[in-house]
Design a protein around this motif. Structure first.
Motif, PDB file in Angstrom:
ATOM      1  N   SER A 174       8.452   1.684 -16.970  1.00 48.57           N
ATOM      2  CA  SER A 174       7.792   2.448 -15.825  1.00 48.57           C
ATOM      3  C   SER A 174       8.449   1.874 -14.655  1.00 48.57           C
ATOM      4  O   SER A 174       8.221   2.687 -13.385  1.00 48.57           O
ATOM      5  CB  SER A 174       6.348   2.198 -15.895  1.00 48.57           C
ATOM      6  OG  SER A 174       5.947   1.077 -15.140  1.00 48.57           O
ATOM      7  N   LEU A 175       8.953   0.917 -14.363  1.00 46.91           N
ATOM      8  CA  LEU A 175       9.460   0.652 -13.290  1.00 46.91           C
ATOM      9  C   LEU A 175      10.674   1.448 -12.757  1.00 46.91           C
ATOM     10  O   LEU A 175      11.144   1.393 -11.384  1.00 46.91           O
ATOM     11  CB  LEU A 175       9.992  -0.991 -13.322  1.00 46.91           C
ATOM     12  CG  LEU A 175       8.927  -1.979 -13.090  1.00 46.91           C
ATOM     13  CD1 LEU A 175       9.594  -3.577 -13.146  1.00 46.91           C
ATOM     14  CD2 LEU A 175       8.001  -1.892 -11.871  1.00 46.91           C
ATOM     15  N   HIS A 178      10.081   3.189  -9.966  1.00 49.42           N
ATOM     16  CA  HIS A 178       9.817   2.456  -8.423  1.00 49.42           C
ATOM     17  C   HIS A 178      11.018   1.392  -8.527  1.00 49.42           C
ATOM     18  O   HIS A 178      11.051   0.275  -8.863  1.00 49.42           O
ATOM     19  CB  HIS A 178       8.488   1.614  -8.686  1.00 49.42           C
ATOM     20  CG  HIS A 178       7.281   2.509  -9.066  1.00 49.42           C
ATOM     21  ND1 HIS A 178       6.604   3.188  -8.088  1.00 49.42           N
ATOM     22  CD2 HIS A 178       6.840   2.817 -10.318  1.00 49.42           C
ATOM     23  CE1 HIS A 178       5.733   3.647  -8.737  1.00 49.42           C
ATOM     24  NE2 HIS A 178       5.769   3.519 -10.171  1.00 49.42           N
ATOM     25  N   LYS A 181      10.605  -1.800  -6.965  1.00 45.97           N
ATOM     26  CA  LYS A 181      10.052  -2.934  -7.579  1.00 45.97           C
ATOM     27  C   LYS A 181      10.924  -3.593  -8.911  1.00 45.97           C
ATOM     28  O   LYS A 181      10.891  -4.664  -9.046  1.00 45.97           O
ATOM     29  CB  LYS A 181       8.698  -2.319  -8.416  1.00 45.97           C
ATOM     30  CG  LYS A 181       7.849  -1.676  -7.423  1.00 45.97           C
ATOM     31  CD  LYS A 181       6.802  -2.416  -6.946  1.00 45.97           C
ATOM     32  CE  LYS A 181       5.843  -1.691  -5.992  1.00 45.97           C
ATOM     33  NZ  LYS A 181       4.880  -2.625  -5.413  1.00 45.97           N
ATOM     34  N   GLN A 311       2.171   7.634  -4.966  1.00 47.31           N
ATOM     35  CA  GLN A 311       3.369   6.987  -5.780  1.00 47.31           C
ATOM     36  C   GLN A 311       2.881   5.361  -6.051  1.00 47.31           C
ATOM     37  O   GLN A 311       3.092   5.007  -7.142  1.00 47.31           O
ATOM     38  CB  GLN A 311       4.290   7.068  -5.152  1.00 47.31           C
ATOM     39  CG  GLN A 311       5.755   6.588  -5.695  1.00 47.31           C
ATOM     40  CD  GLN A 311       6.915   6.828  -4.705  1.00 47.31           C
ATOM     41  OE1 GLN A 311       6.987   7.590  -3.768  1.00 47.31           O
ATOM     42  NE2 GLN A 311       7.802   5.827  -4.609  1.00 47.31           N
ATOM     43  N   HIS A 312       2.343   4.779  -5.051  1.00 48.87           N
ATOM     44  CA  HIS A 312       2.125   3.344  -5.079  1.00 48.87           C
ATOM     45  C   HIS A 312       0.871   3.012  -6.112  1.00 48.87           C
ATOM     46  O   HIS A 312       0.727   2.033  -6.844  1.00 48.87           O
ATOM     47  CB  HIS A 312       2.058   2.650  -3.712  1.00 48.87           C
ATOM     48  CG  HIS A 312       3.349   2.471  -3.122  1.00 48.87           C
ATOM     49  ND1 HIS A 312       4.493   2.110  -3.695  1.00 48.87           N
ATOM     50  CD2 HIS A 312       3.504   2.933  -1.764  1.00 48.87           C
ATOM     51  CE1 HIS A 312       5.407   2.087  -2.768  1.00 48.87           C
ATOM     52  NE2 HIS A 312       4.894   2.493  -1.657  1.00 48.87           N
ATOM     53  N   ARG A 314       0.320   4.852  -8.365  1.00 52.94           N
ATOM     54  CA  ARG A 314       0.564   5.242  -9.902  1.00 52.94           C
ATOM     55  C   ARG A 314       1.307   3.772 -10.566  1.00 52.94           C
ATOM     56  O   ARG A 314       0.989   3.427 -11.553  1.00 52.94           O
ATOM     57  CB  ARG A 314       1.568   6.205 -10.178  1.00 52.94           C
ATOM     58  CG  ARG A 314       1.237   7.638 -10.482  1.00 52.94           C
ATOM     59  CD  ARG A 314       2.042   8.690 -10.761  1.00 52.94           C
ATOM     60  NE  ARG A 314       3.115   8.821  -9.653  1.00 52.94           N
ATOM     61  CZ  ARG A 314       3.106   9.899  -8.853  1.00 52.94           C
ATOM     62  NH1 ARG A 314       1.934  10.679  -8.674  1.00 52.94           N
ATOM     63  NH2 ARG A 314       3.924   9.858  -7.960  1.00 52.94           N
ATOM     64  N   PHE A 315       1.664   3.173  -9.615  1.00 53.96           N
ATOM     65  CA  PHE A 315       2.332   1.744  -9.966  1.00 53.96           C
ATOM     66  C   PHE A 315       1.168   0.796 -10.367  1.00 53.96           C
ATOM     67  O   PHE A 315       1.205   0.115 -11.475  1.00 53.96           O
ATOM     68  CB  PHE A 315       3.339   1.327  -8.910  1.00 53.96           C
ATOM     69  CG  PHE A 315       3.867  -0.080  -9.280  1.00 53.96           C
ATOM     70  CD1 PHE A 315       4.611  -0.450 -10.039  1.00 53.96           C
ATOM     71  CD2 PHE A 315       3.112  -1.228  -8.429  1.00 53.96           C
ATOM     72  CE1 PHE A 315       5.208  -1.715 -10.343  1.00 53.96           C
ATOM     73  CE2 PHE A 315       3.519  -2.421  -8.565  1.00 53.96           C
ATOM     74  CZ  PHE A 315       4.584  -2.876  -9.609  1.00 53.96           C
TER      75      PHE A 315
END
Lengths: 409, 78, 375
Positions: A174-175, A178, A181, A311-312, A314-315
């Protein structure tokens, strides 16, 4: 207090608080930031250069902790030497998070510390060079801490991450959404070359006569003992919601409940960063900016950052899922293992109670100077109880400070 | 910066906290718990109250939140 | 009695628990109805001061009986009850208050209560943290301190009573109706719900009287006896005005418990900063260094106050099978054991050790009169 000294008062000088203060100050508001620590930056930016980027256009009051809220628009603050009141029109709670500690036999021995705890202590001058350290628990913080400790001369024996490899791999995938990250993760891992990162592994006991000498770890069916000087051990983070609770703000499942503009359920009080739910640095920064703009009345600027925040978030959700604590950790504490370290209350005594209030009244669990901040997270995880009311003093405070709290000075 | 920890002179780097000075003095026991167990720092951020020491005769001071000062007298439990 | 209980008690505070223990000791089968933790109301909020009070002959009789019951029970009390035989010192600030010290000593002596007059020098050496310049005091050495919630739990466990974890919603002489609609039938019903008693027995003269308290971290030896000011003589507060008094208490843990405040008409549990300030400023006037101690918690509680400052112990005039055991104001911890004994004796038809008439709900003329309450 009828004459607020500040248009916007921010509690907490970590990333969320500094971002909030900067944006509110840029909007023309008279702003101050309060923090208990002697330097700005919070936990993640402790003894780092980043805070300088955000320190501009507002007053910073350090070494100062909020102890009471004697009237609307007014907080009582205590420092080592003094106590005073600060008035505000809008308040932003950026009170961050603390580590979750889980009790296991031996966890009260000296030199068993939090993961973030040992890092903070090392940044404050605790000598770690040459020390053999086991880092254990859960979450990306373990890697960051191990990297820091190794970078400062410690011998990191291994990192024990309780979550399973499969969950981590899903999280790793999933990273890809991002890239920042992902880059951080790769860099961190590079700094830890040669340090075993054991997934599905956790501490079951710590041994030592008067201080830590070794930790016993479990992975699958295997138990083994690692000698070490320090055990740096934290099981994720807990939002610091006590100030929000004392002010009457609604607390949700993940932290202080906020709306799109980071407004709490109480008018003129906002909250941002880890206090509203664990989400990491980037989310804290954007939430801080939104809260700062909104508190200064610039809702258009605030809303321009909603997409980034989403967006963040979701992380953060992926993070929470990946590092969910496993059930086996609920059975680490033996009946005689202390859960409340202030009053030395064992797990057996707590388990004999029907709820938090009974445990407090009949065993003193949570009644010591930490006011349940350490045992609270453990008791919530082990028993499913959540602590109720928060009253002044929010932290232990001098009697004389409370004897003046709220009076005209 | 020079401090006294349990009567022993310690040199602590500027900007360090009392918690560090105690460790530099070779001590790991900061306090005894209410049932007499040895305890040292846990959270490093002023929350857990495990690192309490007596500073200048004043008990219950959190060593991790108080910067070292020249001539400070620090006592841990025995 | 369909459930087979002789006595059904509403309220698992220290008074209800002591009534349960008293009745069980008399051979009665008891049930206690308490939805919350045992000793979780005024019992948890109170200071746990075991004290003989001399406001009236009836008050002396009940507090003295109760204190002697506590002393007799001391060897069997579990460690977590934290019985501390520290005594009380009534602190006199000036000569006028020393006159009260001597009057009080006379009253205590007549009642058979040991009490010793302390000179200014005696007081200063007994309690070095009191400010200089006080006139003296009266030491009552057999007074003590306990941790009340654990005492209540012990009494209840000792009674062997059945405990029903539900709110009582209706009381009568025939039993207790519970929230789930069921009915606990009993020969005698006791309302021991403290300041909430009028909700279950409308019309009784019990009002909520709010108090604030603060506890510090551990400072062993900072306060040695329970210190109570006699300054209320001059403040001349009425039963209606808000008041504070200096009251500092050592705990077995080394913590210092600081009181006290009294307010009528405040039903809100929240800490009221102006009352907390007044109370703590008063404490600092007597013990300036107390300002430097670390406070770890504050809370409030509600005393069950009656107009004549005596509790209501015994059958209701309207329903002889419905007993009251409430209205203990600031003395519920001390007088719990005496109350338990008087209730049990009346139910069992035994002769109580002291006359019960002054405490009977049917007593005449429950009229307000000037208070004496630095406690």
């Amino acid at each position: 207090m009828t004459d607020p000294r500040f248009d916007v008062l921010v509690v907490g000088a970590g990333p969320a608080g500094l971002a909030a203060a900067r944006r509110a100050a840029e909007s023309g508001a008279r702003v101050a930031v309060l923090d208990d620590n002697p330097t700005p930056g919070g936990q993640i930016w402790r003894a780092r250069p980043e805070p300088a980027r955000w320190l501009s256009g507002y007053q910073v009051i350090l070494g100062a902790r909020v102890i009471a809220a004697p009237a609307a628009g007014c907080l009582t603050v205590e420092t080592l030497q003094a106590d005073f009141e600060i008035g505000y029109r809008a308040l932003i709670l950026a009170t961050g998070a603390r580590e979750r500690f889980l009790p296991f036999p031996g966890w009260t021995l000296p030199n068993v510390m939090g993961a973030g705890g040992l890092q903070a202590l090392a940044k404050s001058g605790l000598p770690i060079a040459g020390k053999r350290i086991v880092v254990a628990g859960s979450g990306p913080l373990l890697l960051a801490v191990a990297g820091y400790l190794r970078g400062h001369g410690a011998r990191v024996a291994l990192i024990a991450e309780q979550t399973e490899r499969a969950a981590l791999l899903r999280f790793g995938a999933s990273l890809a959404a991002h890239p920042g990250k992902l880059r951080q993760a790769v860099e961190l891992r590079a700094r830890l070359l040669g340090v075993p990162y054991l997934t599905g592994c956790w501490p079951v006991s710590a041994q030592g006569a008067e201080r830590l000498e070794s930790v016993t770890l479990r992975r699958g069916a295997k138990n083994w003992t690692e000698p070490c000087d320090y055990l740096a051990c934290g099981f994720g983070l807990i939002p610091n919601t006590e100030l929000a609770e004392m002010l009457g703000c609604r607390i949700g499942a993940s932290g202080v409940a906020v709306d799109d503009d980071q407004r709490t359920s109480v008018p003129a009080i906002f909250s941002a960063g880890e206090a509203t739910g664990i989400g990491g640095l980037d989310l804290a920064l954007v939430e801080g900016e939104i809260a700062g703009y909104a508190a200064a009345g610039r809702t258009r600027e605030a809303s321009s950052r909603f997409a980034l925040r989403q967006q963040h978030r979701r992380f953060a959700t992926a993070l929470e899922k990946a590092f969910a604590l496993r059930d086996e950790l609920r059975s680490l504490a033996a009946p005689e293992t202390l859960v409340c370290r202030c009053e030395d209350v064992s797990y057996a005594r707590i388990r004999a109670c029907s709820g938090w209030r009974e445990a407090k009244l009949h065993t003193r669990c949570g009644m010591g100077p930490c006011q349940g901040r350490v045992c609270g997270g453990a008791v919530e995880f082990l028993m499913g109880w959540r602590s109720e009311s928060v009253r002044p003093p929010l932290y232990p405070a001098r009697v004389e400070s409370l004897a003046r709290s709220g009076q005209d000075r | 910066m020079k401090l006294l920890v349990n009567g022993k002179p310690v040199e602590a780097p500027a900007g360090s906290m009392v918690s560090a000075a105690v460790a530099l003095a070779g001590a790991w026991l900061y306090r005894r718990s209410v049932t007499g167990e040895p305890r040292g720092p846990l959270c490093g951020m002023g929350i857990c109250f495990e690192c309490r020491v007596t500073i200048g005769g004043k008990p219950h001071q959190r060593s991790c939140q108080i910067p070292c000062a020249e001539g400070m007298e620090v006592r841990t439990d025995e | 009695m369909s459930n087979g209980f002789d006595v059904a008690i509403a309220g698992g505070g220290i008074v209800g628990a002591a009534c349960a223990a008293g009745c069980a000791a008399a051979g009665l089968k008891v049930v206690v109805v308490e939805p919350g933790p045992v000793g979780g109301g005024a019992t948890a909020a109170g200071m746990g001061h075991l004290v003989v009070m001399d406001d009236s002959p009836a008050q002396i009789a009940l507090t003295l009986l109760s204190r002697s019951l506590w002393i007799a029970m001391r060897p069997e009390l579990p460690a977590d009850v934290e019985y501390l035989p520290c005594g009380t010192i009534w602190v006199a600030a000036d000569e006028e208050e020393m006159a009260e010290v001597r009057r009080k000593q006379g009253v205590y002596q007549t009642a058979g209560v040991r009490a010793e007059v302390l000179s200014a020098a005696d007081l200063a050496s007994a309690e070095p943290h009191l400010r200089a310049g006080l006139a003296g005091g009266l030491l009552v050495p057999d007074d003590a301190v306990v941790y009340p919630p654990c005492a209540a739990r012990y009494f209840l466990a000792k009674s062997g009573a059945t405990v029903v974890r539900q709110p009582a919603i209706e009381l009568s002489g025939r039993g207790i109706k519970l929230r789930d609609g069921s009915f606990l039938a009993a020969g005698i019903t006791v309302n021991a719900t403290g300041a909430w008693a009028p909700a279950l027995t409308p019309g009784i003269e019990v009002r909520k009287r709010k108090g604030h308290l603060l506890i510090t971290d551990r400072y062993p030896g900072f306060v040695r006896a329970v210190l109570v000011e006699l300054g209320y003589l001059k403040s001349a507060h009425s039963t209606t005005a808000d008041s504070v008094a200096f009251n500092a208490q050592p705990r077995r843990t080394g913590q210092v418990l600081l009181g006290s405040s009294r307010q009528f008409g405040s039903e809100d549990r929240a800490i009221e900063p102006h009352m907390l300030r007044r109370m703590l400023q008063r404490a600092q006037e007597y013990m300036p260094e107390i300002g430097q101690l670390s406070a770890i918690r504050t809370w409030t509680g509600f005393r069950a106050a009656t107009p004549d400052k005596l509790p209501l112990i015994g059958p209701c005039p309207s329903d002889p099978r419905l007993y009251l055991a409430t209205g203990h104001e600031g003395l519920g911890i001390t007088t719990s054991l005496g109350t338990g004994q008087l209730v049990a004796d009346q139910i069992a038809g035994r002769t109580p050790p002291i006359p019960v008439d002054p405490y009977l709900p049917a007593r005449a003329g429950a009229v307000p009169h000037p208070p004496q309450e630095a406690h």
